[in-house]
Motif scaffolding. Structure first.
Motif, PDB file in Angstrom:
ATOM      1  N   MET A   1       0.003   4.955   3.444  1.00  0.00           N
ATOM      2  CA  MET A   1      -0.648   5.755   2.406  1.00  0.00           C
ATOM      3  C   MET A   1      -2.219   5.793   2.633  1.00  0.00           C
ATOM      4  N   ARG A   2      -2.964   6.640   2.437  1.00  0.00           N
ATOM      5  CA  ARG A   2      -4.057   7.042   2.707  1.00  0.00           C
ATOM      6  C   ARG A   2      -4.880   6.917   1.366  1.00  0.00           C
ATOM      7  N   PHE A   3      -5.341   5.790   0.987  1.00  0.00           N
ATOM      8  CA  PHE A   3      -5.982   5.699  -0.250  1.00  0.00           C
ATOM      9  C   PHE A   3      -7.653   6.171  -0.330  1.00  0.00           C
ATOM     10  N   LYS A   4      -7.960   6.849  -1.074  1.00  0.00           N
ATOM     11  CA  LYS A   4      -9.533   6.940  -1.143  1.00  0.00           C
ATOM     12  C   LYS A   4     -10.691   5.986  -1.606  1.00  0.00           C
ATOM     13  N   ALA A   5     -10.025   5.232  -2.473  1.00  0.00           N
ATOM     14  CA  ALA A   5     -11.030   4.336  -2.871  1.00  0.00           C
ATOM     15  C   ALA A   5      -9.907   2.757  -3.149  1.00  0.00           C
ATOM     16  N   VAL A   6     -10.732   1.809  -3.014  1.00  0.00           N
ATOM     17  CA  VAL A   6     -10.456   0.457  -3.574  1.00  0.00           C
ATOM     18  C   VAL A   6     -11.222  -0.136  -4.513  1.00  0.00           C
ATOM     19  N   ILE A   7     -10.423  -0.238  -5.739  1.00  0.00           N
ATOM     20  CA  ILE A   7     -11.056  -1.026  -6.759  1.00  0.00           C
ATOM     21  C   ILE A   7     -10.701  -2.402  -6.881  1.00  0.00           C
ATOM     22  N   PHE A   8     -11.826  -3.206  -6.673  1.00  0.00           N
ATOM     23  CA  PHE A   8     -11.565  -4.611  -6.759  1.00  0.00           C
ATOM     24  C   PHE A   8     -11.899  -5.540  -8.050  1.00  0.00           C
ATOM     25  N   ASP A   9     -10.960  -6.336  -8.335  1.00  0.00           N
ATOM     26  CA  ASP A   9     -11.260  -7.328  -9.731  1.00  0.00           C
ATOM     27  C   ASP A   9     -12.419  -7.983  -9.133  1.00  0.00           C
ATOM     28  N   LEU A  10     -13.302  -8.688  -9.896  1.00  0.00           N
ATOM     29  CA  LEU A  10     -14.264  -9.669  -9.167  1.00  0.00           C
ATOM     30  C   LEU A  10     -13.851 -10.988  -8.988  1.00  0.00           C
TER      31      LEU A  10
END
Length: 212
Positions: A1-10
């Motif tokens: 799947m082509r995601f447009k963003a990755v949101i990381f926990d810190l």
């Protein structure tokens, strides 16, 4: 799947500040003669400061007023911020930085979604102050994980729908938040074994396999 963003926990994903949280909460617990150990500390992962305090005070032998709780939470934060001064760029591993660079250089947006109010301080200490496309943290949300607000705010800032974003978490509360918000999820550490995690990771390097 082509995601447009990755949101990381810190905490626990980009870097590890668990030891500093533990030391700060331990000082508060000892001051109040409240039992506190690693097992109690594990329950604090991914939740807000005040909610963490409530968990710790379950062991207390007296009730606390809201004013007392506010003072204790602020004292803990001051202890924690002093401990964070020990952090340096060395706390960002080459593996994590390599994964971040690889994803960002491929045209995928990168963001932070953390309940911590000290997110920007930590990012500055490890050399990532201006690295991410957006930072959503404890300073711009009303509800902490497992509520999805912190991730929804990040997606909104990126102008993307939740289903276009992959959340990377190490805590079950964060995976639940991603699930409730309609995000896809990758889990490392404790979260890798959670049944709602779509992409279990044994290490951060495994994240790159998701994009192959």
């Amino acid at each position: 799947m082509r995601f447009k963003a990755v949101i990381f926990d810190l905490d626990g994903v980009i870097c590890h500040t668990d030891q500093y949280h533990y030391q700060a909460w331990k000082q508060i617990a000892d001051q109040e003669n409240v039992f506190f150990d690693e097992q109690v500390n594990n329950r604090l992962r991914g939740v807000s400061r005040m909610e963490s305090l409530e968990i710790i005070l379950e062991q207390a032998d007296r009730p606390y007023t809201e004013e007392e709780k506010s003072v204790l939470a602020e004292t803990k934060n001051e202890i924690y911020k002093k401990l964070l001064k020990n952090m340096t760029r060395a706390d960002l591993t080459e593996e994590v930085k390599g994964v971040l660079d690889n994803i960002k250089n491929s045209g995928i947006k990168v963001a932070i979604g953390s309940s911590s109010r000290n997110t920007k301080l930590i990012l500055s200490r490890i050399g990532l102050a201006d690295y991410f496309h957006t930072v959503s943290d404890g300073t711009n949300i009303q509800r902490s994980k497992p509520d999805p607000e912190v991730f929804l705010k990040a997606a909104e800032a990126l102008k993307l729908a939740p289903e276009e974003c992959l959340v990377v978490e190490d805590a079950q509360a964060g995976i639940i938040a991603a699930h409730r918000g309609g995000f896809h999820s990758a889990g490392i550490g404790e979260a890798s074994k959670f049944h709602l995690t779509e992409y279990p990771l044994s290490c951060m390097g495994d994240l790159l396999n998701v994009f192959e």
